[in-house]
Scaffold this motif. Structure first.
Motif, PDB file in Angstrom:
ATOM      1  N   GLY A 190       0.810  -1.206   0.000  1.00  0.00           N
ATOM      2  CA  GLY A 190       0.000   0.000   0.000  1.00  0.00           C
ATOM      3  C   GLY A 190       0.850   1.266   0.000  1.00  0.00           C
ATOM      4  O   GLY A 190       0.533   2.247  -0.684  1.00  0.00           O
ATOM      5  N   ILE A 191       1.943   1.241   0.751  1.00  0.00           N
ATOM      6  CA  ILE A 191       2.846   2.397   0.788  1.00  0.00           C
ATOM      7  C   ILE A 191       3.438   2.650  -0.593  1.00  0.00           C
ATOM      8  O   ILE A 191       3.530   3.797  -1.047  1.00  0.00           O
ATOM      9  CB  ILE A 191       3.954   2.177   1.834  1.00  0.00           C
ATOM     10  N   THR A 192       3.830   1.581  -1.277  1.00  0.00           N
ATOM     11  CA  THR A 192       4.425   1.765  -2.613  1.00  0.00           C
ATOM     12  C   THR A 192       3.409   2.307  -3.607  1.00  0.00           C
ATOM     13  O   THR A 192       3.749   3.131  -4.464  1.00  0.00           O
ATOM     14  CB  THR A 192       5.017   0.453  -3.161  1.00  0.00           C
ATOM     15  N   LYS A 193       2.152   1.879  -3.499  1.00  0.00           N
ATOM     16  CA  LYS A 193       1.134   2.393  -4.422  1.00  0.00           C
ATOM     17  C   LYS A 193       0.837   3.867  -4.136  1.00  0.00           C
ATOM     18  O   LYS A 193       0.619   4.659  -5.052  1.00  0.00           O
ATOM     19  CB  LYS A 193      -0.142   1.563  -4.340  1.00  0.00           C
ATOM     20  N   GLN A 194       0.822   4.226  -2.866  1.00  0.00           N
ATOM     21  CA  GLN A 194       0.650   5.636  -2.506  1.00  0.00           C
ATOM     22  C   GLN A 194       1.781   6.469  -3.102  1.00  0.00           C
ATOM     23  O   GLN A 194       1.544   7.539  -3.689  1.00  0.00           O
ATOM     24  CB  GLN A 194       0.638   5.799  -0.992  1.00  0.00           C
ATOM     25  N   ASN A 195       3.004   5.981  -2.978  1.00  0.00           N
ATOM     26  CA  ASN A 195       4.151   6.713  -3.504  1.00  0.00           C
ATOM     27  C   ASN A 195       4.111   6.816  -5.019  1.00  0.00           C
ATOM     28  O   ASN A 195       4.420   7.867  -5.590  1.00  0.00           O
ATOM     29  CB  ASN A 195       5.457   6.052  -3.045  1.00  0.00           C
ATOM     30  N   GLN A 196       3.734   5.737  -5.694  1.00  0.00           N
ATOM     31  CA  GLN A 196       3.605   5.785  -7.149  1.00  0.00           C
ATOM     32  C   GLN A 196       2.628   6.883  -7.571  1.00  0.00           C
ATOM     33  O   GLN A 196       2.916   7.684  -8.464  1.00  0.00           O
ATOM     34  CB  GLN A 196       3.096   4.445  -7.682  1.00  0.00           C
ATOM     35  N   GLU A 197       1.481   6.877  -6.943  1.00  0.00           N
ATOM     36  CA  GLU A 197       0.440   7.851  -7.284  1.00  0.00           C
ATOM     37  C   GLU A 197       0.929   9.274  -7.062  1.00  0.00           C
ATOM     38  O   GLU A 197       0.779  10.144  -7.930  1.00  0.00           O
ATOM     39  CB  GLU A 197      -0.813   7.572  -6.452  1.00  0.00           C
ATOM     40  N   GLN A 198       1.516   9.526  -5.906  1.00  0.00           N
ATOM     41  CA  GLN A 198       1.969  10.876  -5.586  1.00  0.00           C
ATOM     42  C   GLN A 198       3.075  11.332  -6.523  1.00  0.00           C
ATOM     43  O   GLN A 198       3.103  12.490  -6.968  1.00  0.00           O
ATOM     44  CB  GLN A 198       2.446  10.929  -4.133  1.00  0.00           C
ATOM     45  N   LEU A 199       4.018  10.441  -6.834  1.00  0.00           N
ATOM     46  CA  LEU A 199       5.111  10.783  -7.737  1.00  0.00           C
ATOM     47  C   LEU A 199       4.582  11.177  -9.113  1.00  0.00           C
ATOM     48  O   LEU A 199       4.978  12.196  -9.689  1.00  0.00           O
ATOM     49  CB  LEU A 199       6.068   9.600  -7.870  1.00  0.00           C
ATOM     50  N   ILE A 200       3.682  10.366  -9.642  1.00  0.00           N
ATOM     51  CA  ILE A 200       3.186  10.617 -10.991  1.00  0.00           C
ATOM     52  C   ILE A 200       2.326  11.875 -11.051  1.00  0.00           C
ATOM     53  O   ILE A 200       2.482  12.712 -11.950  1.00  0.00           O
ATOM     54  CB  ILE A 200       2.442   9.380 -11.519  1.00  0.00           C
ATOM     55  N   LEU A 201       1.434  12.056 -10.104  1.00  0.00           N
ATOM     56  CA  LEU A 201       0.590  13.250 -10.130  1.00  0.00           C
ATOM     57  C   LEU A 201       1.413  14.521  -9.946  1.00  0.00           C
ATOM     58  O   LEU A 201       1.133  15.552 -10.561  1.00  0.00           O
ATOM     59  CB  LEU A 201      -0.484  13.146  -9.044  1.00  0.00           C
ATOM     60  N   THR A 202       2.443  14.448  -9.120  1.00  0.00           N
ATOM     61  CA  THR A 202       3.272  15.633  -8.844  1.00  0.00           C
ATOM     62  C   THR A 202       4.197  15.961 -10.014  1.00  0.00           C
ATOM     63  O   THR A 202       4.235  17.092 -10.506  1.00  0.00           O
ATOM     64  CB  THR A 202       4.100  15.420  -7.565  1.00  0.00           C
ATOM     65  N   VAL A 203       4.956  14.959 -10.479  1.00  0.00           N
ATOM     66  CA  VAL A 203       5.960  15.215 -11.513  1.00  0.00           C
ATOM     67  C   VAL A 203       5.300  15.500 -12.859  1.00  0.00           C
ATOM     68  O   VAL A 203       5.713  16.419 -13.577  1.00  0.00           O
ATOM     69  CB  VAL A 203       6.952  14.041 -11.616  1.00  0.00           C
ATOM     70  N   CYS A 204       4.269  14.733 -13.212  1.00  0.00           N
ATOM     71  CA  CYS A 204       3.614  14.962 -14.502  1.00  0.00           C
ATOM     72  C   CYS A 204       3.008  16.361 -14.586  1.00  0.00           C
ATOM     73  O   CYS A 204       3.067  17.011 -15.636  1.00  0.00           O
ATOM     74  CB  CYS A 204       2.547  13.896 -14.754  1.00  0.00           C
ATOM     75  N   LYS A 205       2.464  16.840 -13.485  1.00  0.00           N
ATOM     76  CA  LYS A 205       1.918  18.199 -13.481  1.00  0.00           C
ATOM     77  C   LYS A 205       3.004  19.222 -13.781  1.00  0.00           C
ATOM     78  O   LYS A 205       2.798  20.181 -14.546  1.00  0.00           O
ATOM     79  CB  LYS A 205       1.268  18.486 -12.118  1.00  0.00           C
ATOM     80  N   SER A 206       4.180  19.019 -13.215  1.00  0.00           N
ATOM     81  CA  SER A 206       5.282  19.963 -13.449  1.00  0.00           C
ATOM     82  C   SER A 206       5.774  19.910 -14.887  1.00  0.00           C
ATOM     83  O   SER A 206       6.349  20.880 -15.392  1.00  0.00           O
ATOM     84  CB  SER A 206       6.438  19.663 -12.487  1.00  0.00           C
ATOM     85  N   LEU A 207       5.547  18.778 -15.570  1.00  0.00           N
ATOM     86  CA  LEU A 207       5.985  18.607 -16.956  1.00  0.00           C
ATOM     87  C   LEU A 207       4.877  18.914 -17.960  1.00  0.00           C
ATOM     88  O   LEU A 207       5.074  18.751 -19.169  1.00  0.00           O
ATOM     89  CB  LEU A 207       6.465  17.167 -17.175  1.00  0.00           C
ATOM     90  N   ASN A 208       3.714  19.318 -17.450  1.00  0.00           N
ATOM     91  CA  ASN A 208       2.543  19.569 -18.304  1.00  0.00           C
ATOM     92  C   ASN A 208       2.100  18.302 -19.040  1.00  0.00           C
ATOM     93  O   ASN A 208       1.663  18.358 -20.196  1.00  0.00           O
ATOM     94  CB  ASN A 208       2.824  20.696 -19.301  1.00  0.00           C
ATOM     95  N   ILE A 209       2.245  17.186 -18.371  1.00  0.00           N
ATOM     96  CA  ILE A 209       1.740  15.903 -18.865  1.00  0.00           C
ATOM     97  C   ILE A 209       0.488  15.558 -18.059  1.00  0.00           C
ATOM     98  O   ILE A 209       0.512  15.608 -16.823  1.00  0.00           O
ATOM     99  CB  ILE A 209       2.786  14.773 -18.703  1.00  0.00           C
ATOM    100  N   ALA A 210      -0.591  15.222 -18.725  1.00  0.00           N
ATOM    101  CA  ALA A 210      -1.810  14.835 -18.009  1.00  0.00           C
ATOM    102  C   ALA A 210      -1.572  13.523 -17.266  1.00  0.00           C
ATOM    103  O   ALA A 210      -0.919  12.619 -17.783  1.00  0.00           O
ATOM    104  CB  ALA A 210      -2.964  14.670 -18.995  1.00  0.00           C
ATOM    105  N   ALA A 211      -2.089  13.423 -16.049  1.00  0.00           N
ATOM    106  CA  ALA A 211      -1.933  12.205 -15.254  1.00  0.00           C
ATOM    107  C   ALA A 211      -3.272  11.817 -14.638  1.00  0.00           C
ATOM    108  O   ALA A 211      -4.061  12.680 -14.244  1.00  0.00           O
ATOM    109  CB  ALA A 211      -0.895  12.399 -14.156  1.00  0.00           C
ATOM    110  N   VAL A 212      -3.511  10.510 -14.578  1.00  0.00           N
ATOM    111  CA  VAL A 212      -4.742   9.972 -13.993  1.00  0.00           C
ATOM    112  C   VAL A 212      -4.357   8.808 -13.099  1.00  0.00           C
ATOM    113  O   VAL A 212      -3.549   7.949 -13.497  1.00  0.00           O
ATOM    114  CB  VAL A 212      -5.726   9.475 -15.070  1.00  0.00           C
ATOM    115  N   SER A 213      -4.933   8.743 -11.908  1.00  0.00           N
ATOM    116  CA  SER A 213      -4.682   7.620 -11.008  1.00  0.00           C
ATOM    117  C   SER A 213      -5.968   6.849 -10.768  1.00  0.00           C
ATOM    118  O   SER A 213      -7.004   7.442 -10.456  1.00  0.00           O
ATOM    119  CB  SER A 213      -4.123   8.104  -9.665  1.00  0.00           C
ATOM    120  N   TYR A 214      -5.880   5.527 -10.902  1.00  0.00           N
ATOM    121  CA  TYR A 214      -7.016   4.647 -10.642  1.00  0.00           C
ATOM    122  C   TYR A 214      -6.732   3.798  -9.410  1.00  0.00           C
ATOM    123  O   TYR A 214      -5.752   3.040  -9.383  1.00  0.00           O
ATOM    124  CB  TYR A 214      -7.286   3.733 -11.839  1.00  0.00           C
TER     125      TYR A 214
END
Length: 378
Positions: A190-214
């Motif tokens: 669960g911790i790793t999935k939380q980290n995956q989600e946070q990393l992708i939503l945070t970094v993709c936003k800074s790169l102007n890449i759309a991100a979606v978490s399911y």
């Protein structure tokens, strides 16, 4: 976006999404390491999932922990659906570095590449999990909405498996878990999935890449691994039943999960790929229905037409949650998703498929012994 990379695309969820995308005219590249735990030792023979996609995709054999494989896979892609992960909740509690390296490390390598190299990625979808909610959302008569911490060993030892209010320690009433609920995982997975989600939503936003978490609930259906004793209660129980073995139900059998059929999960994921409304959002993917483990065992026995001995043992695993079922109102209202499959319909289709398979060796007892040796199974 017609060129889509799916990591873990030869797996259970990935292969189903892959085939649906191909039918819709997408060109799919798959990056998958064909883990023997899922695909067997000779995937071309032992993995129907791999065989279902092999001549239909650009297949890259490799791990998400490889920078070189990521560079090869991302080339000329428009979008990434990142599914590749180690997934067993129990196993994660003693193979900690492996889960961190693959789930968090692999995601970090992808994001590092996107940040520092030229590419044409416009959207990234991450497979998160209900596991990030920990024990989920409850109501206390005195304190209102609460989020219980992990259950204590001393309570479960005496057969008290209920979740408690973190303030008054009284039993609490289960509520559907919404996306704005507290994030507090109780397992390494669960911790790793939380980290995956946070990393992708945070970094993709800074790169102007759309991100979606399911945040997927318990996904099941034809094609899921019957040989993996670490994940998938329906597969584990089915393999026990088909080998003529009894079913050991943990705790008191009243623990519940939200079982969502694979086709519904694939449809929901593709909605996130195609709809701009999903950009930057997180969504639960489930049915919104809680089904207890006793019902699961009895339903499987009914469809297999087997009088299977069922033992409610009182055993428990540290890191397991008591209940969880999703509030899916957000994905319904924003993306128009509605699950098509009921539990009974899905189980009937799943068991019909199992009946057509060669039943693998039952490795359940060995997996339990592993956990006992680590002090995680009581």
């Amino acid at each position: 976006m017609k060129n889509v990379l799916i990591t873990g695309g030869a797996g259970f969820i990935g292969s189903n999404i892959t085939l649906k995308l191909i039918d819709k005219g997408y060109k799919v590249t798959v990056l998958d390491n064909l883990s023997p735990q899922i695909h067997g030792d000779n995937p071309e023979i032992t993995s129907p999932l791999y065989r279902s996609i092999i001549n239909k995709v650009n297949f890259i054999s490799g791990s998400v922990t490889s920078k070189e494989k990521w560079a090869e896979a991302i080339d000329e892609q428009d979008a990434i659906i990142h599914l590749a992960a180690e997934t067993g909740t129990g196993q994660s509690m003693y193979e900690i570095q492996k889960y961190i390296d693959v789930n968090i490390g692999g995601t970090a390598i992808m994001l590092d590449f996107l940040t520092n190299n030229t590419h044409q990625i416009k959207k990234v979808i991450i497979a998160s999990s209900r596991a990030i909610y920990g024990e989920g959302k409850y109501k206390c008569e005195e304190h209102g909405i609460v989020y219980p911490t992990e259950r204590e060993d001393k309570d479960m030892k005496i057969g008290d498996f209920s979740c408690k209010c973190p303030f008054c320690k009284n039993n609490v009433k289960l509520l559907p878990t919404s996306e704005d609920s507290k994030i507090h995982p109780t397992s390494v997975y669960g911790i790793t999935k939380q980290n995956q989600e946070q990393l992708i939503l945070t970094v993709c936003k800074s790169l102007n890449i759309a991100a979606v978490s399911y945040r997927y609930q318990n996904v099941y259906g034809p094609g899921q691994s019957l040989s993996n004793p670490y994940t998938g209660i329906l597969s584990i129980f089915s393999t026990r039943i088909k080998n003529g073995n009894s079913i050991n139900i943990f705790e008191d059998g009243k623990e519940t999960r939200d079982f969502v059929y694979i086709e519904d999960v694939a449809d929901a994921t593709i909605l996130g790929l195609e709809k701009e409304k999903a950009n930057g959002q997180v969504y639960n993917v489930g049915t919104g229905v809680a089904t207890d483990v006793i019902t699961v065992a009895n339903t499987l026995s009914k469809f297999y037409k087997r009088e299977t001995p069922i033992q409610i043992s009182g055993n428990y695993r540290l890191g397991d949650i008591r209940h969880n079922f999703a509030d899916i109102s957000k994905i319904k209202s924003e993306l128009g998703f509605k699950p098509k499959w009921s539990f009974e319909q899905g189980i009937e289709t799943f068991t019909n498929w199992v009946n057509e398979q060669e039943i693998p060796e039952d490795k359940y007892e060995a997996s339990i012994q592993e956990m006992k040796n680590k002090g995680l199974y009581k």
